[in-house]
Design a protein around this motif. Structure first.
Motif, short mmCIF file in Angstrom:
data_model
loop_
_atom_site.label_atom_id
_atom_site.label_comp_id
_atom_site.label_asym_id
_atom_site.label_seq_id
_atom_site.Cartn_x
_atom_site.Cartn_y
_atom_site.Cartn_z
N ARG A 1 0.84 -1.21 0.00
CA ARG A 1 0.00 0.00 0.00
C ARG A 1 0.87 1.26 0.00
NH1 ARG A 1 -1.37 3.50 3.74
NH2 ARG A 1 -0.43 2.24 5.36
N LEU A 2 1.93 1.25 0.82
CA LEU A 2 2.80 2.42 0.85
C LEU A 2 3.47 2.65 -0.50
CD1 LEU A 2 4.50 1.96 4.35
CD2 LEU A 2 2.69 3.57 3.72
N ALA A 3 3.88 1.56 -1.16
CA ALA A 3 4.49 1.69 -2.47
C ALA A 3 3.49 2.23 -3.50
CB ALA A 3 5.05 0.35 -2.93
N GLU A 4 2.26 1.71 -3.44
CA GLU A 4 1.23 2.20 -4.36
C GLU A 4 0.91 3.67 -4.10
OE1 GLU A 4 -1.93 -0.50 -3.68
OE2 GLU A 4 -1.23 -1.99 -5.14
N ASP A 5 0.83 4.04 -2.81
CA ASP A 5 0.57 5.44 -2.48
C ASP A 5 1.70 6.34 -2.97
OD1 ASP A 5 -1.78 4.70 -1.31
OD2 ASP A 5 -1.04 4.81 0.76
N ALA A 6 2.95 5.87 -2.78
CA ALA A 6 4.08 6.66 -3.23
C ALA A 6 4.08 6.81 -4.75
CB ALA A 6 5.39 6.02 -2.77
N LEU A 7 3.75 5.72 -5.45
CA LEU A 7 3.69 5.77 -6.90
C LEU A 7 2.59 6.71 -7.37
CD1 LEU A 7 4.62 4.77 -9.66
CD2 LEU A 7 3.04 2.83 -9.42
N ARG A 8 1.43 6.64 -6.73
CA ARG A 8 0.33 7.52 -7.10
C ARG A 8 0.69 8.99 -6.83
NH1 ARG A 8 -3.02 5.13 -4.48
NH2 ARG A 8 -3.02 6.33 -2.55
N THR A 9 1.36 9.22 -5.69
CA THR A 9 1.77 10.60 -5.38
C THR A 9 2.76 11.13 -6.40
OG1 THR A 9 1.42 10.24 -3.01
CG2 THR A 9 2.85 12.06 -3.64
N GLU A 10 3.72 10.29 -6.80
CA GLU A 10 4.70 10.74 -7.78
C GLU A 10 4.05 10.99 -9.13
OE1 GLU A 10 7.81 11.64 -7.34
OE2 GLU A 10 7.39 11.34 -5.22
N ARG A 11 3.07 10.16 -9.49
CA ARG A 11 2.37 10.40 -10.75
C ARG A 11 1.62 11.72 -10.71
NH1 ARG A 11 -0.21 4.36 -11.88
NH2 ARG A 11 1.68 3.43 -12.80
N GLU A 12 0.96 11.98 -9.58
CA GLU A 12 0.22 13.23 -9.45
C GLU A 12 1.18 14.43 -9.51
OE1 GLU A 12 -1.83 12.78 -5.79
OE2 GLU A 12 -3.41 11.49 -6.62
N ARG A 13 2.33 14.29 -8.86
CA ARG A 13 3.29 15.39 -8.87
C ARG A 13 3.87 15.60 -10.26
NH1 ARG A 13 6.56 14.36 -3.13
NH2 ARG A 13 4.89 15.12 -1.75
#
Length: 576
Positions: A128-140
């Motif tokens: 979940r943390l990896a997915e959240d980090a990936l989603r955050t980086e995509r949004e950024r």
């Protein structure tokens, strides 16, 4: 998603009354799962936890201490999943998931006897943390791309600054302040809040009152956020109408091309969480994109200012009546989107009406900006030689020497006119240097060519020319023009030259017309002949002895419309 049969170990149900069965006929904590690495809960039909293995007890200490856990203490997400399973009788497709003690788990059910269900909790916190980090980086990344696209779509400094402040407030913080480099003793400030308007002001501030601001304005790296005490910020940092005390601050430079474009200050209210290290790093990335756009806008504004200043010297001058003689000029560059080129004209009136007025029209080889630069130099040299303008040969000799010693490799043709009005007549001394001879429009419609010839300047060590004397009676005009008029190619078939004969016929119809009307008609008919075809620079200069005595003043401005002609009226006057 891994299949249920692959993810959940086989559930073993011992026979009723077995020694290791805590509830006769029910589910028992058998060796098949009691030592499993996954947390396992046994939940009865009422939703109460009746058993748990060793891996589950750290997560549910009450179940371990009390020997069970009532339904109301079961995590809500798991209690809802258990209730739906009991209602439908079949597991839901896919695993349900939720958090326990700050960790994330997927729950897989294994129905047992007497309505009990064994829930296997498989932890996926790291996933979940990896997915959240990936989603955050995509949004950024998407935000940075959007920032670059929006900011680079405009090269207006104020617009870029406003958009930067607004996007920073909307996506990075509760409020944003942009401090631009000082203008004298004051700094331009731009304020933005989430959902609010952007305001700008120019005020005097003390950069040293905000930690790291003075350094950031000089382009030094930002100071860490933890070094900044929000309670010590000066009042000018807080945007007007900002609610709540400041809880966290970021001060980061806006890097530019060679010099900082300013500083971005991000503010977050104390009611919200403080900026994280990741957010601080992302704010610097945002500032780098914004700084590049702002710097490009500043460079563009500077270039526009420089270009406008240079154009003032390169554009044809405003012309008017001088000492009883009418002057009118028109200019059209070879490219319609350009305002300057290789053709030029000037009129330099003497302060004494008894003295001659010096007029010149010329054509530099080539077109575009390079030709315009040499045009500016020739005009400057001729202006410096005005005290010698009574001797055309000497002026040509000195101009030729100046061009031969220049780094320019272009040459030019020109025609000079010394003009004086006396006793109602206008006397002209005309000298051509490799240029088309001026055309004289008589009062009865006859058109004559002035008998002047000469060599171009800037090509040979010596230049020779023969001058001609011309007298204009009232209503007569002398037209100086460049070959852009006669070489205009167009007509019905699109490949015919306008030619001198056609120009003479047009001028014959302009007898006794004001100078302004003559140049406008020549330029208009030449433009109609061209249609949409390509053409060279076209310039015309008319010198007219007014038909009605002194008459009204006819003033022609520099090229301020599509055809390079303009008109205006003002009293009296000097030259440029």
């Amino acid at each position: 998603m891994v299949g249920y049969a692959q993810r959940v170990p086989l559930f073993v149900t011992p026979s009723p009354g077995a020694p290791d069965s805590p509830r006769g006929g029910g589910v028992s904590v058998s060796a098949a799962w009691s030592d499993a690495p996954y947390p396992v809960l046994v939940v009865d039909g009422d939703g109460d936890v009746v058993d748990a293995n060793e891996a589950a007890r750290p997560l549910f200490p009450l179940a371990a201490d009390a020997g069970g856990l009532p339904a109301e203490d079961l995590p809500l997400w798991l209690a809802d999943a258990h209730r739906r399973l009991r209602t439908s009788g079949t597991p839901e497709p896919g695993a349900v998931s939720g958090t326990v003690a700050g960790r994330t788990f997927e729950a897989h059910p294994s129905p047992g006897e007497d309505g009990d269900v064994v829930w296997w909790l498989v932890e996926n916190t790291d996933l979940r943390l990896a997915e959240d980090a990936l989603r955050t980086e995509r949004e950024r990344t998407e935000l940075l791309a959007r920032v670059s696209g929006v900011l680079l779509s405009s090269l207006n400094v104020d617009r870029c600054t406003e958009v930067t402040a607004r996007m920073a407030a909307d996506h990075l913080a509760d409020a944003a302040v942009i401090v631009a480099p000082a203008q004298g003793r004051r700094h331009p400030l731009t304020y933005a809040q989430v959902g609010g308007t952007v305001t700008q002001e120019l005020t005097q501030i003390d950069p040293s009152s905000v930690p790291g601001l003075a350094e950031a304005l000089q382009g030094f790296p930002p100071v860490p956020t933890r070094w900044i005490d929000p309670e010590c910020l000066p009042g000018w940092v807080i945007p007007p109408g900002f609610r709540g005390p400041i809880g966290s601050v970021i001060v980061t430079p806006l890097p530019g091309h060679g010099a900082p474009a300013g500083v971005l200050i991000l503010l977050r209210s104390s009611t919200h969480r403080a900026f994280t290290d990741g957010e601080e790093v992302f704010a610097r990335l945002f500032a780098a994109r914004a700084g590049a756009a702002l710097s490009a806008a500043h460079l563009y504004a500077e270039q526009v200012s420089i270009t406008a200043t240079l154009l003032q010297e390169l554009l044809p001058p405003r012309l008017e009546r001088v000492h009883g003689v009418e002057y009118a000029g028109a200019y059209r560059a070879s490219q319609d989107h350009e305002r300057v080129g290789g053709d030029f004209y000037d009129v330099h009136p003497g302060t004494d009406p008894s003295k001659e007025t010096f007029a010149v029209l010329g054509d530099v080889a080539g077109k575009g900006l390079e030709a315009a630069v040499l045009t500016g130099k020739i005009r400057s040299v001729l202006h410096a030689l005005l005290p010698l303008s009574g001797d055309h040969q000497q002026v040509l000799t000195l101009l030729n020497e100046a061009l031969l010693t220049s780094h320019h490799t272009r040459y030019a043709s020109l025609v000079m006119a010394s003009v004086r009005r006396r006793s109602g007549l206008v006397r002209l001394r005309l000298t051509s240097a490799g240029h088309l001879p001026p055309l004289i429009v008589r009062g009865d419609g006859r058109v004559e060519a002035a008998g002047t010839t000469g060599q171009i300047v800037g090509a040979l060590p010596r230049v020779a020319a023969r001058s001609a004397e011309v007298v204009l009676a009232p209503g007569e005009t002398c037209l100086l023009y460049t070959d852009g008029i006669t070489d205009a190619r167009g007509g019905p078939l699109g490949d015919q030259l306008y030619g001198e004969d056609r120009l003479r016929r047009v001028l014959g119809e302009c007898a006794r017309m004001p100078a302004e009307a003559v140049v406008e008609r020549v330029q208009m008919l030449a433009a109609q002949w061209l249609g949409g075809g390509r053409h060279d620079d076209m310039a015309t200069l008319a010198i007219t002895n007014p038909a009605g005595g002194r008459g009204a003043l006819h003033i022609v401005s520099g090229p301020d419309d599509a055809t390079g002609t303009g008109r205006g009226r003002r009293p009296g006057g000097g030259g440029r």
